[in-house]
Motif scaffolding. Structure first.
Motif, PDB file in Angstrom:
ATOM      1  N   PRO A 261     -15.843 -49.053   6.437  1.00 21.08           N
ATOM      2  CA  PRO A 261     -14.906 -48.173   5.711  1.00 21.08           C
ATOM      3  C   PRO A 261     -15.167 -46.708   6.051  1.00 21.08           C
ATOM      4  CG  PRO A 261     -15.988 -49.746   4.233  1.00 21.08           C
ATOM      5  CD  PRO A 261     -16.724 -49.786   5.518  1.00 21.08           C
ATOM      6  N   GLY A 262     -14.094 -45.990   6.287  1.00 22.31           N
ATOM      7  CA  GLY A 262     -14.200 -44.557   6.536  1.00 22.31           C
ATOM      8  C   GLY A 262     -14.563 -44.179   7.954  1.00 22.31           C
ATOM      9  N   TYR A 263     -14.778 -45.151   8.810  1.00 23.65           N
ATOM     10  CA  TYR A 263     -15.167 -44.834  10.190  1.00 23.65           C
ATOM     11  C   TYR A 263     -13.915 -44.745  11.063  1.00 23.65           C
ATOM     12  CZ  TYR A 263     -17.915 -44.757  14.469  1.00 23.65           C
ATOM     13  OH  TYR A 263     -18.500 -44.376  15.649  1.00 23.65           O
ATOM     14  N   GLN A 264     -13.789 -43.622  11.813  1.00 19.76           N
ATOM     15  CA  GLN A 264     -12.640 -43.389  12.692  1.00 19.76           C
ATOM     16  C   GLN A 264     -13.058 -43.703  14.132  1.00 19.76           C
ATOM     17  OE1 GLN A 264     -11.354 -39.359  11.991  1.00 19.76           O
ATOM     18  NE2 GLN A 264     -10.574 -39.841   9.938  1.00 19.76           N
ATOM     19  N   VAL A 265     -12.685 -44.879  14.589  1.00 18.57           N
ATOM     20  CA  VAL A 265     -13.132 -45.325  15.900  1.00 18.57           C
ATOM     21  C   VAL A 265     -12.441 -44.555  17.022  1.00 18.57           C
ATOM     22  CG1 VAL A 265     -11.402 -47.151  16.105  1.00 18.57           C
ATOM     23  CG2 VAL A 265     -13.595 -47.397  17.281  1.00 18.57           C
ATOM     24  N   ARG A 266     -11.269 -44.004  16.752  1.00 20.54           N
ATOM     25  CA  ARG A 266     -10.544 -43.295  17.821  1.00 20.54           C
ATOM     26  C   ARG A 266     -11.278 -42.031  18.241  1.00 20.54           C
ATOM     27  NH1 ARG A 266      -6.426 -45.115  14.313  1.00 20.54           N
ATOM     28  NH2 ARG A 266      -5.064 -46.679  15.280  1.00 20.54           N
ATOM     29  N   THR A 267     -11.995 -41.411  17.333  1.00 18.64           N
ATOM     30  CA  THR A 267     -12.736 -40.194  17.676  1.00 18.64           C
ATOM     31  C   THR A 267     -14.159 -40.502  18.129  1.00 18.64           C
ATOM     32  OG1 THR A 267     -13.420 -39.924  15.360  1.00 18.64           O
ATOM     33  CG2 THR A 267     -11.389 -38.817  16.061  1.00 18.64           C
TER      34      THR A 267
ATOM     35  N   VAL B  52     -19.207 -47.844  18.120  1.00 17.77           N
ATOM     36  CA  VAL B  52     -18.617 -49.133  17.768  1.00 17.77           C
ATOM     37  C   VAL B  52     -18.764 -50.112  18.932  1.00 17.77           C
ATOM     38  CG1 VAL B  52     -16.442 -50.312  17.258  1.00 17.77           C
ATOM     39  CG2 VAL B  52     -17.021 -48.195  16.072  1.00 17.77           C
ATOM     40  N   ALA B  53     -18.539 -49.646  20.156  1.00 17.45           N
ATOM     41  CA  ALA B  53     -18.700 -50.517  21.319  1.00 17.45           C
ATOM     42  C   ALA B  53     -20.142 -51.017  21.418  1.00 17.45           C
ATOM     43  CB  ALA B  53     -18.296 -49.775  22.594  1.00 17.45           C
ATOM     44  N   ASP B  54     -21.106 -50.122  21.203  1.00 11.73           N
ATOM     45  CA  ASP B  54     -22.514 -50.520  21.261  1.00 11.73           C
ATOM     46  C   ASP B  54     -22.845 -51.517  20.144  1.00 11.73           C
ATOM     47  OD1 ASP B  54     -25.341 -50.150  22.183  1.00 11.73           O
ATOM     48  OD2 ASP B  54     -25.541 -49.398  20.127  1.00 11.73           O
ATOM     49  N   TYR B  55     -22.306 -51.261  18.948  1.00 10.33           N
ATOM     50  CA  TYR B  55     -22.525 -52.159  17.803  1.00 10.33           C
ATOM     51  C   TYR B  55     -21.929 -53.540  18.076  1.00 10.33           C
ATOM     52  CZ  TYR B  55     -22.198 -53.769  12.915  1.00 10.33           C
ATOM     53  OH  TYR B  55     -22.292 -54.477  11.746  1.00 10.33           O
ATOM     54  N   ALA B  56     -20.738 -53.571  18.655  1.00  8.86           N
ATOM     55  CA  ALA B  56     -20.098 -54.852  18.974  1.00  8.86           C
ATOM     56  C   ALA B  56     -20.892 -55.611  20.032  1.00  8.86           C
ATOM     57  CB  ALA B  56     -18.673 -54.615  19.444  1.00  8.86           C
ATOM     58  N   ARG B  57     -21.426 -54.900  21.018  1.00  7.29           N
ATOM     59  CA  ARG B  57     -22.210 -55.565  22.058  1.00  7.29           C
ATOM     60  C   ARG B  57     -23.465 -56.204  21.457  1.00  7.29           C
ATOM     61  NH1 ARG B  57     -20.640 -51.229  25.557  1.00  7.29           N
ATOM     62  NH2 ARG B  57     -22.411 -50.004  24.798  1.00  7.29           N
ATOM     63  N   ARG B  58     -24.148 -55.461  20.575  1.00 11.94           N
ATOM     64  CA  ARG B  58     -25.370 -56.001  19.978  1.00 11.94           C
ATOM     65  C   ARG B  58     -25.060 -57.172  19.049  1.00 11.94           C
ATOM     66  NH1 ARG B  58     -27.233 -52.483  16.640  1.00 11.94           N
ATOM     67  NH2 ARG B  58     -25.810 -50.734  16.982  1.00 11.94           N
ATOM     68  N   ALA B  59     -23.954 -57.093  18.328  1.00 17.18           N
ATOM     69  CA  ALA B  59     -23.574 -58.200  17.449  1.00 17.18           C
ATOM     70  C   ALA B  59     -23.241 -59.449  18.259  1.00 17.18           C
ATOM     71  CB  ALA B  59     -22.376 -57.787  16.590  1.00 17.18           C
TER      72      ALA B  59
ATOM     73  N   PRO C 271      -6.412 -55.142  20.278  1.00 19.72           N
ATOM     74  CA  PRO C 271      -7.446 -54.194  19.816  1.00 19.72           C
ATOM     75  C   PRO C 271      -6.932 -53.150  18.838  1.00 19.72           C
ATOM     76  CG  PRO C 271      -7.666 -54.594  22.172  1.00 19.72           C
ATOM     77  CD  PRO C 271      -6.397 -55.279  21.745  1.00 19.72           C
ATOM     78  N   ALA C 272      -5.674 -52.755  18.953  1.00 16.04           N
ATOM     79  CA  ALA C 272      -5.154 -51.736  18.042  1.00 16.04           C
ATOM     80  C   ALA C 272      -5.151 -52.206  16.596  1.00 16.04           C
ATOM     81  CB  ALA C 272      -3.734 -51.348  18.469  1.00 16.04           C
ATOM     82  N   ALA C 273      -5.122 -53.527  16.363  1.00 16.01           N
ATOM     83  CA  ALA C 273      -5.085 -54.051  14.996  1.00 16.01           C
ATOM     84  C   ALA C 273      -6.440 -53.955  14.308  1.00 16.01           C
ATOM     85  CB  ALA C 273      -4.622 -55.508  15.013  1.00 16.01           C
ATOM     86  N   PHE C 274      -7.484 -53.512  15.016  1.00 10.81           N
ATOM     87  CA  PHE C 274      -8.830 -53.465  14.431  1.00 10.81           C
ATOM     88  C   PHE C 274      -9.183 -52.077  13.912  1.00 10.81           C
ATOM     89  CE2 PHE C 274      -8.861 -57.221  17.022  1.00 10.81           C
ATOM     90  CZ  PHE C 274      -9.660 -58.114  16.328  1.00 10.81           C
ATOM     91  N   ALA C 275      -8.229 -51.180  13.864  1.00  4.57           N
ATOM     92  CA  ALA C 275      -8.529 -49.828  13.392  1.00  4.57           C
ATOM     93  C   ALA C 275      -7.331 -49.253  12.655  1.00  4.57           C
ATOM     94  CB  ALA C 275      -8.912 -48.925  14.567  1.00  4.57           C
TER      95      ALA C 275
ATOM     96  N   ALA D 296     -13.201 -56.108  18.802  1.00  6.24           N
ATOM     97  CA  ALA D 296     -13.165 -54.813  18.121  1.00  6.24           C
ATOM     98  C   ALA D 296     -12.063 -53.959  18.726  1.00  6.24           C
ATOM     99  CB  ALA D 296     -14.528 -54.124  18.251  1.00  6.24           C
ATOM    100  N   ALA D 297     -11.906 -52.765  18.174  1.00  5.83           N
ATOM    101  CA  ALA D 297     -10.902 -51.840  18.693  1.00  5.83           C
ATOM    102  C   ALA D 297     -11.236 -51.392  20.106  1.00  5.83           C
ATOM    103  CB  ALA D 297     -10.782 -50.631  17.762  1.00  5.83           C
ATOM    104  N   THR D 298     -12.506 -51.513  20.475  1.00  2.00           N
ATOM    105  CA  THR D 298     -12.932 -51.095  21.819  1.00  2.00           C
ATOM    106  C   THR D 298     -12.920 -52.236  22.821  1.00  2.00           C
ATOM    107  OG1 THR D 298     -15.226 -51.497  21.152  1.00  2.00           O
ATOM    108  CG2 THR D 298     -14.381 -49.245  20.903  1.00  2.00           C
ATOM    109  N   GLY D 299     -12.521 -53.448  22.398  1.00  2.00           N
ATOM    110  CA  GLY D 299     -12.450 -54.585  23.308  1.00  2.00           C
ATOM    111  C   GLY D 299     -13.185 -55.797  22.757  1.00  2.00           C
ATOM    112  N   SER D 300     -13.385 -56.782  23.625  1.00  2.00           N
ATOM    113  CA  SER D 300     -14.071 -58.013  23.242  1.00  2.00           C
ATOM    114  C   SER D 300     -15.395 -58.110  23.996  1.00  2.00           C
ATOM    115  CB  SER D 300     -13.195 -59.229  23.556  1.00  2.00           C
ATOM    116  OG  SER D 300     -12.003 -59.206  22.784  1.00  2.00           O
ATOM    117  N   TYR D 301     -16.374 -58.784  23.350  1.00  2.00           N
ATOM    118  CA  TYR D 301     -17.728 -58.833  23.902  1.00  2.00           C
ATOM    119  C   TYR D 301     -18.304 -60.236  23.712  1.00  2.00           C
ATOM    120  CZ  TYR D 301     -16.993 -53.834  23.394  1.00  2.00           C
ATOM    121  OH  TYR D 301     -16.461 -52.569  23.462  1.00  2.00           O
TER     122      TYR D 301
END
Length: 736
Positions: free
Chosen positions: A436-442, A447-454, A484-488, A465-470
């Protein structure tokens, strides 16, 4: 006539004797009102409630729905086409069905397998399709809408055959099976119970009394559940469980009262004297027993799960009702029947060709003397047998049952099996990470790093994620249905975690904990079935020490006041723990591992033991075991105070109560066995477990281990610190 007396028992005996007609009239009016009020209780019961109130996963799911308009589907329509039907014709009829659903104002979202890039909603062999439906509104509104959609959509639609699964379909099928199983249980339990009572009492009126009290308790239970539903959501399972428990306890208590009254009459006492003594002894035992059962059930209130709390309140209510009905109706009926109580034995001709009625009591006494002479020789094989039954408990895997709680022959279960075996189920129910409250566009990098680790965590197949799939820590092309646009949004970001394995298993809960522990670029909330399972496990495990301590302390104090001994309550708790371990081990062996299908019937073997079912079964089994402990120990203590000899008191106590509590246990086992005939896995598990618990307790434990323990302890059985003992003697003498 009842002799004058100032104690509560004498006063109560006189009151019921003088007000017998009014009590009978009140019972008839109560039964009529209860049946009228409780006749439609099933329609007011709720499903679910296994997630803790205010759990983080529930909060996350609500925020996810409010922010992104996503969430788990409530209904899955499984569509199959006739053989050799053209794909175009299948798509035309299927799309018409989807359009009809989208025009329903109660439907929030429909995912169609005929939409572009929705290959995940088509079976791997191409022979079936899945339509996902999510509704607006509260749980009750969702289930009402789901039931209506089920009626309108399942069946034939041109060349298509539509079946349904999902939460709403499972709820509707559970309601249907629960209602059917309740009628079946009543048809099985009532006649078998009456036959057991007839064999035990050798009299038609004496056998009818407990059945009448049990039937009145069942009627009162249904009315009480209806009143309880106006205060809080009550689980659908409560109707079957509390009906069986109420009937069993009412018959148990009535059996104890009637048996003690007949014993007093056999010594030559007048009906009044016999009733006063019965109410003062067996009546007191009933009150103490009901209190102990209620205390064991009240411990479930510590768990913040609506399911367990509603079942605990309902079970406490029915226990109080069973005891009150027994203590009000049975004394009045005994006075009204008089000498007719022992008449009209339908099996008299059969009994004349067999041994006399005292034979059974003498057998129990000889067994008691045998155990008292050789306590170690007789107790060790029993201890080894109970330990062997408890051994499978070491391999228990705790989870929550899903749609596989339904019988495999159910249409809903078959649709679920088709979905599980021919569709990629993991794609349909991913976990969600909400920032909540995180603006991935800026700030897309964190987020990409977090998605990779997850995506590199054990058990994770893919993260979107909004930055792609991993996958396995590396970027991969996103599946066709992922946008991806639906994730933000402008103010929030979410990630979708597709995981292998069952989310309602221990592995699913561990994955949720790993996701919560993974460092995130912002405060994270985890939603999905994995997170719900983790919250439920944590809520139960964290409160388990308090629950066990409360049960132990309260039951110990009740038994301390009953026996005026420190060792006997400890013995009762120890033997109860052994009985429960053997019972739970048997349940794990039969239902988690799927052994002895000839006994359990056709069930889906999930290799997990439902955590909420286990907690409920533990509390009820503990209360029932203490029930028989109190039946026996109250009589042993009474005989010891009269004779002062431990061995004699034990032998006489077993002689006079063993037939009562074994008949009571057999009746409860019959009632619970009827519950075990249910098609629902939860009811089948509870019924089988409780039947095993009472049979083990009334035979091996009470008839062998209890006298063996008392013999080995000797005079230590009656030890009590001097100050406490003096206070107890002062209270019993009426001095301050």
């Amino acid at each position: 006539m009842i002799p004058p007396g100032r104690n509560v028992a004498a006063r109560w005996a006189r009151f019921t004797a003088r007000r017998g007609r009014w009590i009978a009239l009140g019972a008839v009016l109560f039964a009529a009102a209860a049946l009228l009020l409780g006749s439609r209780v099933a329609g007011h019961l709720s499903h679910g409630g296994w997630t803790p109130t205010g759990a983080p996963s529930v909060t996350a799911e609500q925020r996810l729905a409010d922010t992104f308009g996503t969430g788990s589907e409530h209904l899955v329509l499984v569509v199959r086409a006739d053989g050799h039907t053209a794909e175009r014709r299948v798509a035309a009829h299927g799309s018409a069905l989807v359009r009809a659903l989208r025009h329903d104002h109660r439907v929030a979202h429909v995912a169609s397998p005929w939409a572009p890039d929705e290959r995940r909603l088509r079976a791997t062999d191409g022979a079936a399709y899945a339509i996902l439906v999510r509704f607006h509104g509260s749980d009750s509104q969702v289930h009402a809408a789901g039931a209506d959609v089920l009626r309108r959509t399942t069946g034939r639609h041109g060349p298509l055959t539509v079946t349904a699964t999902g939460e709403s379909a499972v709820v509707a099928e559970t309601e249907r099976l629960s209602d059917r199983d309740l009628r079946t249980a009543e048809l099985i339990a009532a006649p078998v119970t009456f036959a057991v009572l007839l064999l035990a009492f050798r009299s038609l009126p004496a056998a009818l009394l407990p059945v009448a009290v049990g039937a009145l308790s069942v009627a009162g239970t249904m009315a009480g559940l209806r009143l309880l539903t106006s205060l809080l959501p009550v689980s659908l399972l409560a109707l079957n469980i509390t009906t069986a428990l109420g009937f069993g306890l009412a018959v148990d208590y009535s059996l104890l009262i009637v048996a003690r009254y007949r014993e007093q009459r056999a010594t030559g006492r007048s009906p009044g004297q016999a009733l006063a003594t019965t109410v003062g002894t067996a009546g007191r035992t009933v009150a103490v027993s009901a209190l102990t059962v209620c205390l064991a059930l009240a411990a479930l209130l510590f768990f913040p799960l609506p399911l367990l709390r509603s079942l605990a309140l309902a079970s406490i209510m029915v226990t109080v009702l069973a005891a009150a009905t027994t203590l009000i109706l049975i004394p009045a009926a005994l006075v009204a029947l008089g000498d007719h109580l022992d008449r009209w034995d339908p099996l008299r001709a059969v009994r004349r060709r067999r041994a006399g009625p005292a034979t059974t009591a003498h057998l129990w006494r000889r067994l008691a003397h045998c155990v008292l002479r050789r306590p170690l020789t007789t107790a060790l094989p029993v201890l080894l047998a109970l330990a062997a039954l408890a051994a499978p408990l070491l391999g228990a895997r705790f989870g929550i049952h899903d749609d596989r709680m339904l019988p495999p022959t159910s249409a809903t279960a078959r649709a679920s099996a088709l979905l599980r075996h021919h569709f990629d189920v993991a794609e349909r129910r991913p976990a969600a990470l909400l920032l909540p409250g995180y603006q991935v566009r800026t700030r897309p990098g964190p987020v990409a790093d977090y998605a990779r680790r997850a995506s590199d965590l054990p058990g994770v197949r893919r993260v979107d994620a909004a930055t792609g799939s991993y996958r396995h820590g590396r970027p991969v092309p996103p599946p066709p249905h992922i946008r991806p646009a639906a994730f933000a949004t402008a103010h929030s970001t979410r990630l979708s975690v597709v995981a292998d394995g069952d989310p309602l298993s221990p592995d699913g809960a561990r994955l949720a904990e790993r996701l919560r522990a993974l460092p995130a670029p912002a405060p994270v909330q985890v939603a999905g079935l994995n997170a719900r399972m983790a919250d439920t496990t944590e809520a139960i495990v964290s409160r388990l020490p308090a629950v066990l301590a409360t049960i132990t302390a309260t039951v110990f104090l009740v038994l301390l006041l009953l026996t005026r001994s420190l060792l006997l309550p400890l013995k009762a708790l120890l033997l109860n723990a052994l009985t429960l371990a053997a019972t739970l081990g048997t349940v794990v062996h039969l239902f988690q591992e799927g052994h002895a299908p000839w006994l359990t019937g056709d069930i889906a073997v999930t290799h997990i033991t439902d955590l909420t079912v286990l907690c409920l079964m533990f509390s009820i089994a503990f209360g029932l075991s203490m029930d028989y402990e109190i039946f026996l120990m109250a009589r042993i203590v009474e005989e010891h105070r009269r004779t002062g000899d431990t061995r004699t008191a034990t032998a006489v106590g077993i002689e006079h109560t063993a037939r009562v509590f074994t008949a009571a246990a057999l009746i409860v086992a019959v009632v619970m066995g009827a519950l075990a005939a249910s098609g629902l896995l939860a009811l089948k598990t509870i019924g089988t477990g409780l039947a095993v618990a009472v049979l083990l307790d009334a035979t091996l434990v009470r008839a062998v281990l209890v006298p063996a323990f008392i013999r080995l302890a000797g005079r230590a059985n009656w030890w009590l610190p001097r100050v406490t003992a003096r206070r107890g003697r002062c209270r019993s003498a009426g001095r301050p």
